[in-house]
Design an enzyme around this catalytic site. Structure first.
Site: not given
Ligand code: G3P
Length: 221
Positions: A8-9, A91, A139, A144, A179
């Site tokens: 959820c950040k 992260h 990641e 991201i 993404g």
């Molecule tokens: O921890 C998952 C995240 O960093 C990925 O972010 O917004 O690209 O799905 P998002």
């Protein structure tokens, strides 16, 4: 069983009561589909979400190692006491020095907490896998929040990571994130050898959380 971690950040949609509703959606869909669903709510919501939703809840980041006199630090013992099942570490938005990671992983595991350790490169993933977390996640930071899936834009990174991490004898789950927006992105990740995905913005910003989580999780069942 494959895994989806919804991070959820600190998106406003997942603050307060939103975190509870999102965690309930993740739990419902993962129960329905036989997928391991994990939610990482904003840290101040950890105990509430864990206690009233029954969802599998991870802390988004743990950075503190020291004991009592550590104002504001998130330490393994407080994560455990909050009722979480595990924690994400390192992260891209909450990097931890390697020496600290080497102490935190066994300390979290010793408390019975599952660790998902994040890496930015296949080499870093292979090195961190040797610390023995339950999950290793690749990641690439530049993707991201981009809406461009790692599994489409950098398939070779996922494949290289899976190969490098397995070569070191890692028996846990290898996830990829950044993404991830559609079920096809997830399907592609699985085809590349991932055991699951991490997703944040596509879920949290979706108009209908349940249907977005279902779309992503269906490709993992
Ligand atoms: O921890 C998952 C995240 O960093 C990925 O972010 O917004 O690209 O799905 P998002």
């Amino acid at each position: 069983m494959r895994t989806i971690i919804v991070n959820c950040k600190n998106y406003p949609e997942a603050m307060g009561e939103g975190a509870v509703r999102l965690a309930r959606a993740v739990k419902k869909i993962s129960d329905d589909l036989g997928v391991e669903g994990v939610v990482a709510p904003p840290t101040p919501m950890l105990a509430l979400v864990a206690s009233i939703t029954g969802a599998r809840v991870f802390c988004q980041a743990v950075g503190g190692e020291a004991g009592d006199k550590t104002t504001g630090a998130v330490i393994p013992e407080s994560v455990k006491a909050a009722g979480a099942s595990g924690a994400m570490l390192n992260h891209s938005e909450a990097r931890v020095p390697p020496g600290v990671l080497a102490r935190l992983v066994p300390r979290l595991a010793g408390l019975g907490l599952d660790v998902c350790i994040c890496a930015q490169t296949s080499q870093e993933a292979a090195e961190l896998a040797l610390l023995g977390p339950k999950y290793v996640a690749i990641e690439p930071p530049e993707l991201i929040g981009s809406g461009v899936a790692v599994s489409r834009a950098k398939p070779e990174l996922v494949e290289r990571t899976v190969a490098a991490v397995r070569e070191g004898g890692f028996k846990g789950k290898i996830l990829c994130g950044a993404g991830i927006v559609t079920g096809e992105d997830v399907e592609k990740a699985v085809r590349l050898g991932a055991d699951g995905v991490l997703a944040a913005s596509s879920v949290v910003k979706a108009r209908d959380w349940e249907s977005k989580v279902r779309e992503l999780a269906r490709s993992l069942s």
